[in-house]
Write a protein that holds these residues in place. Structure first.
Motif, PDB file in Angstrom:
ATOM      1  N   ASN A 292       0.203  12.448 -20.389  1.00  8.16           N
ATOM      2  CA  ASN A 292       1.453  12.424 -21.029  1.00  8.16           C
ATOM      3  C   ASN A 292       1.950  11.032 -20.880  1.00  8.16           C
ATOM      4  OD1 ASN A 292       3.325  12.871 -23.036  1.00  8.16           O
ATOM      5  ND2 ASN A 292       3.927  14.877 -21.973  1.00  8.16           N
ATOM      6  N   ILE A 293       1.791   9.767 -21.112  1.00 10.78           N
ATOM      7  CA  ILE A 293       2.420   8.778 -20.677  1.00 10.78           C
ATOM      8  C   ILE A 293       3.922   8.559 -21.590  1.00 10.78           C
ATOM      9  CG2 ILE A 293       0.367   7.624 -19.936  1.00 10.78           C
ATOM     10  CD1 ILE A 293       0.582   5.857 -22.385  1.00 10.78           C
ATOM     11  N   LEU A 294       3.950   9.494 -22.510  1.00  9.35           N
ATOM     12  CA  LEU A 294       5.183   9.039 -23.269  1.00  9.35           C
ATOM     13  C   LEU A 294       6.248  10.112 -22.961  1.00  9.35           C
ATOM     14  CD1 LEU A 294       3.588   8.107 -26.661  1.00  9.35           C
ATOM     15  CD2 LEU A 294       4.481   6.672 -24.947  1.00  9.35           C
ATOM     16  N   ALA A 295       5.787  11.118 -22.057  1.00 16.21           N
ATOM     17  CA  ALA A 295       6.692  12.229 -21.692  1.00 16.21           C
ATOM     18  C   ALA A 295       6.893  13.056 -23.193  1.00 16.21           C
ATOM     19  CB  ALA A 295       7.796  11.720 -20.981  1.00 16.21           C
ATOM     20  N   LEU A 296       5.951  13.365 -23.867  1.00 19.73           N
ATOM     21  CA  LEU A 296       6.174  14.039 -25.236  1.00 19.73           C
ATOM     22  C   LEU A 296       6.525  15.639 -24.868  1.00 19.73           C
ATOM     23  CD1 LEU A 296       3.423  12.662 -27.231  1.00 19.73           C
ATOM     24  CD2 LEU A 296       5.890  12.016 -27.333  1.00 19.73           C
ATOM     25  N   PRO A 297       7.487  16.019 -25.442  1.00 22.23           N
ATOM     26  CA  PRO A 297       8.152  17.389 -24.984  1.00 22.23           C
ATOM     27  C   PRO A 297       7.171  18.478 -25.345  1.00 22.23           C
ATOM     28  CG  PRO A 297       9.369  16.714 -27.015  1.00 22.23           C
ATOM     29  CD  PRO A 297       8.538  15.436 -26.400  1.00 22.23           C
ATOM     30  N   ASN A 298       6.408  18.158 -26.472  1.00 23.43           N
ATOM     31  CA  ASN A 298       5.355  19.343 -26.810  1.00 23.43           C
ATOM     32  C   ASN A 298       3.869  19.151 -25.760  1.00 23.43           C
ATOM     33  OD1 ASN A 298       4.533  17.034 -27.983  1.00 23.43           O
ATOM     34  ND2 ASN A 298       3.806  18.105 -29.598  1.00 23.43           N
TER      35      ASN A 298
ATOM     36  N   VAL B  51      -0.216  13.218   5.508  1.00 18.82           N
ATOM     37  CA  VAL B  51      -0.255  12.303   4.593  1.00 18.82           C
ATOM     38  C   VAL B  51       0.815  11.226   5.035  1.00 18.82           C
ATOM     39  CG1 VAL B  51       0.466  11.795   2.220  1.00 18.82           C
ATOM     40  CG2 VAL B  51      -0.567  13.750   2.921  1.00 18.82           C
ATOM     41  N   ASP B  52       0.383   9.911   4.962  1.00 23.33           N
ATOM     42  CA  ASP B  52       1.347   8.621   5.149  1.00 23.33           C
ATOM     43  C   ASP B  52       2.104   8.662   3.907  1.00 23.33           C
ATOM     44  OD1 ASP B  52       2.601   6.546   5.534  1.00 23.33           O
ATOM     45  OD2 ASP B  52       0.960   5.311   6.383  1.00 23.33           O
ATOM     46  N   ALA B  53       3.345   8.984   3.883  1.00 23.53           N
ATOM     47  CA  ALA B  53       3.905   8.831   2.654  1.00 23.53           C
ATOM     48  C   ALA B  53       4.263   7.537   2.140  1.00 23.53           C
ATOM     49  CB  ALA B  53       5.325  10.076   2.968  1.00 23.53           C
ATOM     50  N   SER B  54       4.334   6.482   3.113  1.00 23.30           N
ATOM     51  CA  SER B  54       4.502   5.344   2.902  1.00 23.30           C
ATOM     52  C   SER B  54       3.491   4.617   2.331  1.00 23.30           C
ATOM     53  CB  SER B  54       5.187   4.339   4.095  1.00 23.30           C
ATOM     54  OG  SER B  54       3.938   4.210   5.047  1.00 23.30           O
ATOM     55  N   SER B  55       2.271   5.229   2.038  1.00 20.38           N
ATOM     56  CA  SER B  55       1.046   4.321   1.622  1.00 20.38           C
ATOM     57  C   SER B  55       0.395   5.399   0.448  1.00 20.38           C
ATOM     58  CB  SER B  55       0.030   4.172   2.718  1.00 20.38           C
ATOM     59  OG  SER B  55       0.505   3.525   3.873  1.00 20.38           O
ATOM     60  N   ILE B  56       1.124   5.540  -0.738  1.00 17.91           N
ATOM     61  CA  ILE B  56       0.643   6.508  -1.452  1.00 17.91           C
ATOM     62  C   ILE B  56       0.579   5.781  -2.945  1.00 17.91           C
ATOM     63  CG2 ILE B  56       0.980   8.426  -3.182  1.00 17.91           C
ATOM     64  CD1 ILE B  56       2.615   9.811  -0.973  1.00 17.91           C
ATOM     65  N   PHE B  57      -0.710   5.491  -3.444  1.00 12.24           N
ATOM     66  CA  PHE B  57      -0.950   4.704  -4.422  1.00 12.24           C
ATOM     67  C   PHE B  57      -1.360   5.271  -5.872  1.00 12.24           C
ATOM     68  CE2 PHE B  57      -2.292   3.127  -0.172  1.00 12.24           C
ATOM     69  CZ  PHE B  57      -1.320   1.866   0.006  1.00 12.24           C
ATOM     70  N   ALA B  58      -1.301   4.664  -6.899  1.00 11.06           N
ATOM     71  CA  ALA B  58      -1.887   5.295  -8.334  1.00 11.06           C
ATOM     72  C   ALA B  58      -2.849   4.277  -8.730  1.00 11.06           C
ATOM     73  CB  ALA B  58      -0.657   5.805  -9.103  1.00 11.06           C
ATOM     74  N   ALA B  59      -3.848   4.720  -9.367  1.00 14.77           N
ATOM     75  CA  ALA B  59      -4.627   3.778 -10.231  1.00 14.77           C
ATOM     76  C   ALA B  59      -5.588   4.523 -11.225  1.00 14.77           C
ATOM     77  CB  ALA B  59      -5.973   3.170  -9.237  1.00 14.77           C
ATOM     78  N   GLY B  60      -5.606   3.790 -12.170  1.00 11.68           N
ATOM     79  CA  GLY B  60      -6.107   4.324 -13.340  1.00 11.68           C
ATOM     80  C   GLY B  60      -6.664   3.212 -14.427  1.00 11.68           C
ATOM     81  N   MET B  61      -7.610   3.728 -15.377  1.00 11.17           N
ATOM     82  CA  MET B  61      -7.934   2.873 -16.244  1.00 11.17           C
ATOM     83  C   MET B  61      -7.766   3.274 -17.772  1.00 11.17           C
ATOM     84  SD  MET B  61     -11.919   1.719 -17.332  1.00 11.17           S
ATOM     85  CE  MET B  61     -12.139   1.011 -18.877  1.00 11.17           C
ATOM     86  N   SER B  62      -7.140   2.554 -18.840  1.00  8.84           N
ATOM     87  CA  SER B  62      -6.987   3.095 -19.913  1.00  8.84           C
ATOM     88  C   SER B  62      -5.730   3.843 -20.020  1.00  8.84           C
ATOM     89  CB  SER B  62      -7.987   3.449 -20.643  1.00  8.84           C
ATOM     90  OG  SER B  62      -7.974   3.489 -22.007  1.00  8.84           O
ATOM     91  N   ASN B  63      -5.875   5.039 -20.481  1.00  3.33           N
ATOM     92  CA  ASN B  63      -4.758   5.971 -20.520  1.00  3.33           C
ATOM     93  C   ASN B  63      -4.340   6.378 -19.035  1.00  3.33           C
ATOM     94  OD1 ASN B  63      -4.209   9.328 -20.380  1.00  3.33           O
ATOM     95  ND2 ASN B  63      -3.071   8.262 -21.772  1.00  3.33           N
TER      96      ASN B  63
ATOM     97  N   ALA C 151      -4.410   3.946 -16.704  1.00  2.00           N
ATOM     98  CA  ALA C 151      -3.546   2.912 -16.212  1.00  2.00           C
ATOM     99  C   ALA C 151      -2.201   3.057 -17.001  1.00  2.00           C
ATOM    100  CB  ALA C 151      -4.383   1.791 -16.880  1.00  2.00           C
ATOM    101  N   GLY C 152      -1.916   3.442 -18.010  1.00  3.62           N
ATOM    102  CA  GLY C 152      -0.796   3.655 -18.735  1.00  3.62           C
ATOM    103  C   GLY C 152       0.099   4.749 -17.891  1.00  3.62           C
ATOM    104  N   PHE C 153      -0.659   5.786 -17.562  1.00  2.00           N
ATOM    105  CA  PHE C 153       0.071   6.857 -16.619  1.00  2.00           C
ATOM    106  C   PHE C 153       0.382   6.308 -15.240  1.00  2.00           C
ATOM    107  CE2 PHE C 153      -0.007  11.044 -14.190  1.00  2.00           C
ATOM    108  CZ  PHE C 153       1.098  11.246 -14.607  1.00  2.00           C
ATOM    109  N   SER C 154      -0.346   5.540 -14.716  1.00  2.00           N
ATOM    110  CA  SER C 154      -0.095   4.960 -13.257  1.00  2.00           C
ATOM    111  C   SER C 154       1.286   4.169 -13.466  1.00  2.00           C
ATOM    112  CB  SER C 154      -1.325   4.119 -12.699  1.00  2.00           C
ATOM    113  OG  SER C 154      -2.501   4.815 -12.460  1.00  2.00           O
TER     114      SER C 154
END
Length: 203
Positions: free
Chosen positions: A5-11, A32-44, A46-49
């Motif tokens: 839900n990359i647009l944060a739609l309420p529904n 967990v090393d809290a200074s080294s957390i990453f996000a990766a993605g493709m297409s949707n 990627a938008g969410f990352s």
């Protein structure tokens, strides 16, 4: 179909809250090393990352986006950010992407959403991160070029790999004919990990 839900739609489910709760749980139960957390993605993904980078910059050291190099509206709404609010960004996008046009317009796979010109999105991230807005441009291979913004706040960076003739695909991975050509001239996974390995959240 399933999607973030990359647009944060309420529904729809609050996926930002979900990821925040997931990180809270993992950091409580695991080492967990809290200074080294990453996000990766493709297409949707990627938008969410990118959306996560805007929503929780204090928790992410860097993001990687493939096939959807965007600068979310949620980032620009916050205006200028402190150095600790910056997140390093590496992205990959093909000029012949049939789903998310490199020159912007509207996405053509899944929900029809407005998408920016990829190079404009990279420049927006550079401004967000306080980078020098004059990038270095490098030819990597015959069909791949890199646009790198440096001198950024908190030692972040913004790097865009443009794949001439590339499709809506992950460089260095398997071919998916319906999504266009997949370059084997670079390996996005290796480049992403090398980028992540030198990034940390600056508290």
């Amino acid at each position: 179909p399933p999607h973030w839900n990359i647009l944060a739609l309420p529904n729809e489910p609050d996926d930002i809250a979900f990821v925040g709760a997931l990180l809270d749980d993992l950091e409580t139960r695991l080492c967990v090393d809290a200074s080294s957390i990453f996000a990766a993605g493709m297409s949707n993904g990627a938008g969410f990352s990118a959306r996560l980078a805007c929503a929780m910059p204090e928790r992410l050291a860097a993001i990687a986006v493939v096939g959807a190099f965007i600068y979310p509206r949620a980032c620009s709404a916050t205006g200028a950010v402190a150095p600790t609010g910056t997140v390093a960004v590496i992205g990959f996008h093909g000029t012949a992407d049939p789903c998310v046009p490199y020159e912007g317009g509207q996405s053509k796979c899944g929900a029809p959403l407005p998408v920016p010109v990829v190079e404009d999105a990279a420049k927006s991230w550079a401004r967000h991160n306080g980078c020098n807005t004059e990038p270095a441009r490098t030819t990597i291979t015959e069909h791949v070029r890199a646009t790198t913004y440096s001198e950024c706040d908190a030692e972040t960076a913004v790097v865009l790999y443009t794949i001439d003739g590339g499709g809506h695909t992950w460089p260095g991975s398997v071919d998916v004919a319906r999504l266009g050509p997949t370059t084997q001239e670079i390996d996005a996974t290796d480049l992403i990990w090398a980028f992540f390995a030198t990034r940390h959240v600056r508290y």
